[in-house]
Design a protein around this motif. Structure first.
Motif, PDB file in Angstrom:
ATOM      1  N   ASP A 280       0.839  -1.199   0.000  1.00  0.00           N
ATOM      2  CA  ASP A 280       0.000   0.000   0.000  1.00  0.00           C
ATOM      3  C   ASP A 280       0.876   1.252   0.000  1.00  0.00           C
ATOM      4  OD1 ASP A 280      -1.781   2.043   0.427  1.00  0.00           O
ATOM      5  OD2 ASP A 280      -2.904   1.008   2.002  1.00  0.00           O
ATOM      6  N   SER A 282       0.130   4.269   0.240  1.00  0.00           N
ATOM      7  CA  SER A 282      -0.361   5.359   1.084  1.00  0.00           C
ATOM      8  C   SER A 282       0.146   5.273   2.521  1.00  0.00           C
ATOM      9  CB  SER A 282      -1.894   5.368   1.080  1.00  0.00           C
ATOM     10  OG  SER A 282      -2.406   4.226   1.765  1.00  0.00           O
ATOM     11  N   LEU A 283       0.776   4.159   2.877  1.00  0.00           N
ATOM     12  CA  LEU A 283       1.252   3.959   4.249  1.00  0.00           C
ATOM     13  C   LEU A 283       2.734   4.256   4.353  1.00  0.00           C
ATOM     14  CD1 LEU A 283      -0.512   0.572   5.110  1.00  0.00           C
ATOM     15  CD2 LEU A 283      -1.313   2.878   5.640  1.00  0.00           C
ATOM     16  N   ASP A 284       3.126   4.953   5.434  1.00  0.00           N
ATOM     17  CA  ASP A 284       4.550   5.104   5.698  1.00  0.00           C
ATOM     18  C   ASP A 284       5.019   3.911   6.530  1.00  0.00           C
ATOM     19  OD1 ASP A 284       3.822   5.550   8.359  1.00  0.00           O
ATOM     20  OD2 ASP A 284       3.960   7.728   8.185  1.00  0.00           O
ATOM     21  N   GLN A 287       3.138   3.391   9.933  1.00  0.00           N
ATOM     22  CA  GLN A 287       1.760   2.932   9.728  1.00  0.00           C
ATOM     23  C   GLN A 287       1.726   1.485   9.263  1.00  0.00           C
ATOM     24  OE1 GLN A 287       0.757   6.034   6.922  1.00  0.00           O
ATOM     25  NE2 GLN A 287      -0.486   7.145   8.433  1.00  0.00           N
TER      26      GLN A 287
END
Length: 321
Positions: A280, A282-284, A287
């Motif tokens: 994903d 969108s995740l750092d 996260q």
């Protein structure tokens, strides 16, 4: 192929042990194996996992785990031996001390285990250098236990090869000196077992039992692998097993099939979701670690959680293609 649970894998050998015991007692396996097979196939296995992790730690109070968990009311096993000039001398007692606290894995995380061990060492007549030396040995021991968990291949492989693999892991991750100190009789025990299994004509009952057990476990596993083909229905698998081992043992092996299938479904579900998390964009990093932690906690508990964590970290578990 994804690895099966260590506890489920050991059940095949334990089933063989139960059947062998009944055969030696002259009890027909076709009618009287059920109690022993029932007991034999309910064993569990504890996996030790080391600290390098892509998954956030468990946030479990280690003092509560020690006070209220499985070790409640027990005395600390093992100890720390010092030799010339106060040097820490590793020995089986130190390994037992490590094992004592590692048995809390699943009730607390590895950082919690480390904390409890450090506090134990601080209560002993050890200076800071000696405590640091013990913690360094602990790190090497945990790395070895993780490697053993990750490389354990249920239901397959030659016994001599598996023993050699474990011996190589001890030498590489512990070092020859520490491996000898922690496992002083391991090489001799392995060699004796292999000699015993190689001599079928020995009159010694214990040796004969060991060879018969190894042969029976291998036979059960080979039959299980053959019956796993899609062409066999559950009823056909049961009939084949009952003809060889008896109805009661066949029932237990059928139950083991169901447990393995359920375990594999859980592994597949976790692997698919974990792969999606890691992919994903969108995740750092933080996260992603939290999300993976939540997935582990959702799908697995206790020792099996630690086993799956080791499998995922070492690449032995992946999403089905």
């Amino acid at each position: 192929m994804q690895r099966a649970s260590l506890a489920l894998a050991g059940a095949v050998a334990l089933t063989a042990l139960a059947l062998l015991w009944h055969m030696r007692a002259s009890a027909p396996a076709t009618t009287q194996a059920e109690p022993a097979v029932e007991a034999a196939t309910t064993g569990a296995s504890r996996a030790y996992v080391s600290s390098p992790s892509a998954i956030a730690p468990m946030r479990t109070d280690p003092h509560r785990a020690l006070r209220d968990g499985s070790l409640r009311g027990t005395a600390v096993d093992g100890g720390v031996t010092t030799g010339f000039a106060g040097r820490v001398e590793p020995d089986p007692a130190l390994r037992r001390l490590f094992d004592y606290y590692l048995s809390l894995l699943g009730e607390t995380d590895l950082e919690g285990v480390r904390q409890l061990l450090r506090e134990d060492l601080q209560r002993r007549p050890l200076d800071a250098g000696q405590q640091a030396a013990v913690m360094e040995l602990f790190g090497r021991y945990v790395a070895y236990q993780q490697a053993r968990t990750a490389l354990a291949a249920p239901g397959g492989g030659d016994l001599a090869a598996r023993l050699a693999q474990d011996r190589a892991l001890r030498a590489r991750l512990l070092g020859p000196a520490l491996a000898q100190a922690f496992y002083p009789t391991a090489d001799a025990d392995d060699a004796r077992l292999l000699r015993q299994l190689a001599h079928a004509d020995t009159p010694d009952d214990a040796v004969a039992d060991e060879r018969a057990l190894a042969t029976m476990a291998s036979t059960i596993q080979a039959q299980t692998d053959q019956l796993a083909a899609p062409s066999f229905t559950p009823a056909q698998r049961h009939a084949e097993r009952a003809a060889t081992w008896g109805n009661a043992a066949a029932d237990r092996l059928d139950a083991l099939d169901r447990q393995r299938a359920q375990w594999q479904q859980r592994l597949d579900a976790f692997a698919a979701e974990a792969s999606a998390v890691e992919g994903d964009p969108s995740l750092d990093g933080a996260q992603r670690r939290v999300a993976l932690q939540q997935l582990l906690d959702h799908h697995f508990k206790g020792p099996e959680r630690l086993q799956v964590q080791a499998m995922w970290q070492t690449g032995l578990l992946h999403a089905a293609r």
